[in-house]
Design a protein around this motif. Structure first.
Motif, short mmCIF file in Angstrom:
data_model
loop_
_atom_site.label_atom_id
_atom_site.label_comp_id
_atom_site.label_asym_id
_atom_site.label_seq_id
_atom_site.Cartn_x
_atom_site.Cartn_y
_atom_site.Cartn_z
N MET A 135 -20.95 44.29 16.69
CA MET A 135 -20.46 44.15 18.05
C MET A 135 -19.11 43.45 18.04
O MET A 135 -18.87 42.53 17.26
N GLU A 184 -17.65 43.81 25.70
CA GLU A 184 -18.43 44.01 24.48
C GLU A 184 -18.36 45.48 24.07
O GLU A 184 -18.55 46.36 24.90
N LEU A 204 -26.21 35.79 26.48
CA LEU A 204 -26.26 37.24 26.31
C LEU A 204 -27.63 37.80 26.66
O LEU A 204 -27.80 39.01 26.81
N TYR A 226 -16.31 41.51 20.64
CA TYR A 226 -16.12 40.88 21.94
C TYR A 226 -14.64 40.58 22.12
O TYR A 226 -13.98 40.05 21.22
#
Length: 483
Positions: free
Chosen positions: A222, A235, A289, A224
């Motif tokens: 991932m 994201e 999150l 960010y």
């Protein structure tokens, strides 16, 4: 082993002599040059033996490898946090159990005292009969029954994740190139735009004046991005072309569900939350999150820009106005100065607009001292820093920087700097007087081998470089060159 062959030409001197054949190379040598040949073979054997010894030492040193030490510290922190969480919950449950039992006993004691007082009164007045005595017996029996009746207290177990499970994952040989980065590692010069386009926008696939970047190497990698102009954190999964808003995105403002020009973002893996430098609101916020409505301000009244976290979970934040970097431990209200803090200036104990920061496993802090056009390293507990990149005035030579931004350090100590106005990423080896261009440096532009005002800088576990192009409103990925 050698075999005598009679007279023939020596491989070395090319003369007809009595010779001996070497069964290894199958060449013939006279007796004089056979000795030389054997000496050369002995030298090669010594060299091989030396390499074996070096490899054995390297193998023995693997347990003290910086990456292993860092990962071990992360495991130790998880263990300590989990134990503390369990002990705290157990203590709270014991206290609650005691309070419930005390409340139950207290009610019985109050009723018993009332009966005792009534018994005293009728005895003193000598005014009672069999009916009164039976009533007292019944009331005492009720209290006895209340005391002895089975408790309605029980322990309830929740079958949800209470302590985050961790595991050790060994990457395949093809996925472990980050650990094998060396001083001469190269990256492909043509980058790939993986996020955003050249024009600013607020759609899921666009960015507007992006700044910081954070990569979370989990099962699905991932990314960010602090999307400053859109007042949000985006994201992206590496395998997709569009992102999603995970913090902010509700307009510019100071509500808890809003952000105002965020400059940086990092992930706290221990509680699965984002920590955001909410520069426009002069605060650092934590954004879960797991629950998008769970936000809290953890640092107030700070002109925050750069963020990083060490292996102990301590948070480091740079302050653009106070020209300092502070470290906050969990529960701190003020933090302590670990770099700068002596006003604006260019001496070794001062900073001028400290932007991006990095902390290594020794808790040394690297600071992009932006308006001094240098990067400073402040060892833990030091009263002043040392120049590790730039510091020769603003310029574009390999010994200079021009408003450095993002900084990262690999486990060999090599420093990587986003050289903003020179539109390049520069690597500085420990103790080097000059850097070397890693990617970019081909002028400002939108071509695959060009950068446009690089700010955020990150590296994934494979050693690939990710560069935030502020001027192009996008993110470039430069793959490591394994050839």
């Amino acid at each position: 082993m050698t075999t005598e062959t009679g007279k023939s030409r020596c491989f070395t001197c090319d003369k007809e002599k009595r010779t001996v054949r070497c069964e290894g190379c199958l060449q013939t040598y006279c007796y004089d040059h056979l000795t030389d040949h054997r000496q050369e073979l002995n030298k090669q054997l010594d060299h091989i033996t030396l390499n074996y010894d070096r490899f054995r030492r390297a193998l023995n040193e693997q347990t003290n490898h910086p990456q292993i030490i860092l990962l071990t510290k992360q495991i130790n922190k998880w263990e300590l946090d989990a134990i503390n969480k369990i002990q705290q919950t157990a203590s709270e449950c014991r206290q609650l159990l005691l309070e419930i039992k005390n409340e139950h006993s207290s009610n019985i004691k109050i009723n018993l005292e009332k009966l005792t007082e009534q018994l005293g009164d009728i005895r003193q007045e000598n005014d009672f009969n069999e009916i009164d005595l039976q009533q007292f017996k019944d009331k005492l029996a009720q209290l006895q029954q209340e005391l002895n009746k089975p408790s309605n207290i029980s322990i309830q177990k929740e079958y949800t994740s209470y302590v985050n499970k961790i595991s050790v994952v060994a990457s395949s040989e093809a996925d472990s190139s980050f650990l094998n980065i060396h001083n001469n590692t190269k990256w492909k010069q043509s980058g790939t735009t993986i996020i955003g386009v050249s024009l600013p926008g607020n759609q899921p696939g666009q960015l507007y004046d992006p700044r910081g970047i954070c990569i979370h190497d989990a099962d699905e990698q991932m990314i960010y991005i602090a999307d400053l102009g859109n007042h949000r954190i985006m994201e992206w999964k590496c395998s997709t072309n569009t992102g999603q808003v995970v913090a902010g995105g509700n307009g510019q403002g100071n509500r808890m569900d809003q952000l105002d020009r965020p400059t940086n973002v990092i992930i706290d893996k221990m509680d699965d939350s984002l920590i955001i430098s909410d520069w426009g609101n002069s605060r650092v916020v934590r954004w879960s999150l797991r629950n998008n409505e769970d936000q809290q301000t953890i640092i107030f009244n700070i002109d925050c820009c750069g963020l990083t976290m060490d292996h102990n979970g301590d948070l480091y934040v740079s302050d653009l106005v106070k020209n300092e970097v502070r470290r906050w431990k969990d529960g701190d209200t003020n933090g302590i100065v670990v770099a700068g803090g002596n006003g604006e200036g260019d001496t070794l104990n001062q900073l001028n607009y400290p932007s991006y920061i990095f902390v290594d496993e020794d808790q040394s802090v690297y600071v992009s001292d932006t308006l001094n056009h240098r990067v400073m390293k402040w060892p833990k507990g030091a009263k002043e820093g040392m120049i590790v990149a730039g510091g020769q005035g603003q310029g574009n030579s390999l010994s200079q920087l021009s408003c450095p931004m993002g900084v990262i350090v690999d486990y060999l100590g090599n420093l990587y700097v986003a050289d903003f106005y020179n539109h390049r990423i520069v690597r500085w080896a420990p103790g080097a007087r000059k850097g070397s261009i890693v990617v970019g440096g081909n002028g400002q532009g939108t071509q695959p081998d060009q950068l446009n005002g690089p700010t955020g800088l990150s590296m994934d576990q494979h050693g690939n470089l990710y560069v935030v192009n502020r001027g192009n409103h996008d993110v470039h990925k430069f793959d490591i060159d394994l050839n």
